[in-house]
Design an enzyme around this catalytic site. Structure first.
Site, PDB file in Angstrom:
ATOM      1  N   TYR A   1      -5.538   6.787  -4.150  1.00 25.37           N
ATOM      2  CA  TYR A   1      -4.670   5.605  -4.076  1.00 25.37           C
ATOM      3  C   TYR A   1      -3.385   6.044  -3.388  1.00 25.37           C
ATOM      4  O   TYR A   1      -2.840   7.101  -3.694  1.00 25.37           O
ATOM      5  CB  TYR A   1      -4.344   5.096  -5.489  1.00 25.37           C
ATOM      6  CG  TYR A   1      -3.335   3.965  -5.523  1.00 25.37           C
ATOM      7  CD1 TYR A   1      -3.749   2.640  -5.567  1.00 25.37           C
ATOM      8  CD2 TYR A   1      -1.971   4.236  -5.494  1.00 25.37           C
ATOM      9  CE1 TYR A   1      -2.821   1.606  -5.588  1.00 25.37           C
ATOM     10  CE2 TYR A   1      -1.042   3.200  -5.509  1.00 25.37           C
ATOM     11  CZ  TYR A   1      -1.476   1.898  -5.554  1.00 25.37           C
ATOM     12  OH  TYR A   1      -0.557   0.879  -5.556  1.00 25.37           O
TER      13      TYR A   1
ATOM     14  N   GLU B   1      -0.187  -0.932   0.653  1.00 27.08           N
ATOM     15  CA  GLU B   1      -1.038  -0.265  -0.338  1.00 27.08           C
ATOM     16  C   GLU B   1      -2.431  -0.015   0.235  1.00 27.08           C
ATOM     17  O   GLU B   1      -3.022  -0.916   0.836  1.00 27.08           O
ATOM     18  CB  GLU B   1      -1.152  -1.143  -1.587  1.00 27.08           C
ATOM     19  CG  GLU B   1      -1.970  -0.520  -2.702  1.00 27.08           C
ATOM     20  CD  GLU B   1      -2.187  -1.499  -3.870  1.00 27.08           C
ATOM     21  OE1 GLU B   1      -1.529  -1.341  -4.893  1.00 27.08           O
ATOM     22  OE2 GLU B   1      -3.015  -2.417  -3.726  1.00 27.08           O
TER      23      GLU B   1
END
Lengths: 288, 370
Positions: free
Chosen positions: B101, B186
């Site tokens: 991530y 993101e």
């Protein structure tokens, strides 16, 4: 005593020749604020309401000893104006402008820290120490001098609560709006510390809203305060993911909910009002 | 403004960052052609602006043109968290060795950009335990420095051979964050596939206040028709699911008004901040928007600082005369030019309240009777 702002403040209005700048300059002068200079690039040399207008902040500081700036500058120019003020040595910058891009706000906050300046806003109504001075746009007729310090994120809600307090006989030492944007110069803690140290302030009213975690952080500080704190948090019924007018008032990924703020504040010993008009009722339960 | 995944990936691509081979699809027939171009195996992903897409069944793997067509047809009939799916992204299916991530966003409390990274990629970051998340603030003026990338790489447990490519990706997304005025960039997952990284997903949110600076970016509309109408007038408007329409002046007091309505047992139909200092014309338009939602009652709560009470009352009288207002209306009016405002309202047959609380109680009572 008051915090940040008192009757000695010498105010420069940035954007004094604009419609908003002019209107509120008149109102500040009428309130007794010492507006000593205005700045609008390329409009220097004139006087507005007997206030001299300069092209640069450096001149306003040098010629008039300005030490507080109030920004009525359009959003796309606001960062530049704020940086100019701080570079000229101004230690309190009040940024009224809304819709300033958040990246610009981050640069303003960063510069304020490096210059050890207080940045109030962006997107704030400003600051008022009733009876002494006001910088910004609050409708001063509702404010009265007294022992209650107030720190808030939003404007009209503050006026509502202030009017309730004044009607109930509770005047205010200083009332400051941190601003409704996500990134602003002041934190609740910055103000709570000042009120804790201010002999004139006997209690603090904290007016928060959903979104972010500023109120939860404030709760950590409230635990150790000697003065009572009364809080109201707006937005109990706001749905997640929707911005309630303010860029900062948004519940994201389960963070910044009403309940987490109320729980944190209550655990820290603050009294929490469910509706604005209950704030004076809660104050009445205290011995001030 | 949120960007769709495919828009985000186009942006990544334009910054030289590695994204999977892919194509946007709007019909089942296009899916068949798309599959021929991408090759087997492929993945078809619903393009929606909501998280939890995978759990909602919005991602399907396909091995044949027929499967691709079938999957596309199915996805294009779906709605995910109330949002209809009308576009899909078909991509090559990657060999996944590890999922990470990686995001750059704003830490509002610190007033600074922050990099968030985790070796537990692929799942919702909210569900990843705190000790598996790496957070690193970045100086707004200095941006990503080599030491940021190095430290984060070590803490993610990357092999040294991947450090340079990770640094390049981190620097690239920070550049996008800064240059495009993003609130969030993101990537979840950032995929390690064999000996290189691929940006497997893209969630990008652009600051609405900065959109004017970015005509080069696509525009994504997420609002309802009423919300669009109100926003075009410069009013902050959000639809809610109750039946009492609300207008107040200022974001905080509008929220406070909704709270007062719910406190007394009513339900608000909307959030409408008519702004501090709105004139008569803007106020009249705001009132018209309230009527569109067909509420059972209307509550106007004005505490005038800059807003003039006579303007608000005049706007109300005008809309009432021109459009007719069938439902009960409760008005609380305090502030500048209050007496004149009250007089205008009296002529319309309305006795305004001074107390917000009493007015809120009254409107809830009237909505229940309606």
């Amino acid at each position: 005593m008051a915090v940040i702002l008192d009757e000695t403040a010498r105010v420069v209005v940035q954007g004094i020749t604009g419609q908003q700048g002019l209107f509120h300059t008149k109102r500040m002068l009428a309130y007794g604020t010492k507006v000593v200079a205005g700045v609008t690039p390329s409009k220097g040399g004139q006087a507005i309401e007997n206030v001299p207008v300069y092209n640069t902040l450096a001149e306003a500081v040098q010629e008039q000893g300005a030490n507080v700036s109030c920004l009525f500058v359009p959003a796309r120019l606001a960062k530049d104006a704020a940086l100019e003020a701080m570079d000229a040595g101004i230690k309190v910058v009040v940024a009224i402008t809304e819709h300033i891009p958040v990246h610009d706000a981050m640069e303003m906050v960063d510069f304020a820290r490096r210059r050890e300046a207080v940045l109030i806003g962006p997107n704030t109504f400003g600051i008022i120490s009733p009876g002494k001075s006001k910088v910004g746009i609050p409708p001063d007729q509702y404010f009265k001098p007294g022992p209650i310090g107030i720190v808030a994120r939003s404007g009209t809600l503050t006026y509502e609560i202030v009017a309730n307090l004044t009607e109930a006989g509770y005047g205010q030492s200083t009332v400051v709006g941190m601003g409704g944007d996500r990134v602003v110069g002041l934190s609740f803690i910055d103000m709570l510390q000042r009120f804790e140290e201010d002999p004139e302030s006997k209690a603090v009213v904290l007016i928060g809203e959903i979104g972010g975690n500023a109120e939860e952080e404030a709760a950590e500080y409230i635990k150790d305060m000697s003065k009572p704190v009364i809080a109201y948090i707006a937005g109990k019924n706001a749905p997640p993911g929707k911005r309630m007018g303010h860029a900062g008032a948004i519940i994201e990924r389960g963070r910044g909910t009403f309940q987490s703020k109320v729980n944190a504040l209550k655990a820290a010993g603050a009294l929490v009002a469910e509706l604005p008009f209950q704030v004076p009722e809660l104050l009445r339960t205290l011995k001030l | 403004m949120k960007l769709y995944e495919y828009m985000g990936k186009e942006l990544f691509n334009s910054y030289g960052l590695p994204v999977p081979e892919g194509t946007v699809i709007k019909s089942a027939a296009e899916a068949k052609q798309g599959f021929a171009a991408i090759g087997s195996p492929a993945v078809v992903k619903a393009q929606v602006l909501s998280g939890k897409r995978g759990k909602a069944g919005g991602i399907k793997f396909v091995d044949t043109p027929e499967e691709a067509e079938h999957a596309a047809a199915e996805l294009l009939h779906m709605s995910i968290q109330g949002l209809a799916v009308d576009q899909l992204l078909m991509e090559e299916k990657l060999k996944i060795d590890q999922e990470y991530y990686l995001a750059v966003t704003i830490d509002a409390r610190a007033g600074k950009p922050v990099v968030i990274a985790s070796a537990a990629g692929g799942m919702d970051i909210e569900e990843v335990p705190e000790d598996r998340i790496v957070k690193k603030h970045v100086d707004i003026n200095l941006g990503i420095q080599p030491y940021h990338a190095r430290e984060i790489s070590y803490r993610l447990g990357l092999k040294a051979e991947f450090f340079p490519e990770f640094a390049r990706i981190l620097t690239g997304i920070f550049l996008i964050f800064r240059e495009k005025d993003a609130e969030l960039v993101e990537i979840n997952p950032l995929i390690l596939s064999g000996d290189h990284f691929v940006l497997g997903d893209a969630k990008i949110t652009i600051d609405d206040s900065a959109l004017a600076k970015h005509p080069e970016l696509p525009r994504v509309e997420e609002k309802t028709e009423n919300e669009k109408l109100a926003n075009a007038l410069g009013l902050a408007y959000v639809e809610l699911d109750g039946d009492i329409a609300i207008m107040a002046n200022g974001a905080g007091i509008t929220m406070g008004t909704i709270d007062a309505i719910q406190y007394h047992g009513g339900r608000a139909a909307n959030f409408l901040d008519a702004g501090g200092g709105s004139n008569k014309e803007a106020t009249a338009k705001a009132l018209e928007i309230l009527l569109i939602s067909k509420p059972k009652a209307i509550f106007i709560n004005i505490f005038g600082g800059i807003t003039r009470c006579d303007d608000v009352a005049g706007a109300f009288a005008q809309v009432k005369a021109e459009k007719g207002i069938e439902v009960p209306v409760v008005i609380r009016l305090v502030g500048t030019n209050q007496e004149e405002g009250l007089r205008i309202l009296r002529e319309c047959g309305i006795e305004a309240y001074k107390s917000m609380n009493e007015a809120a109680m009254k409107v809830v009572e009237l909505a229940k009777l309606a």
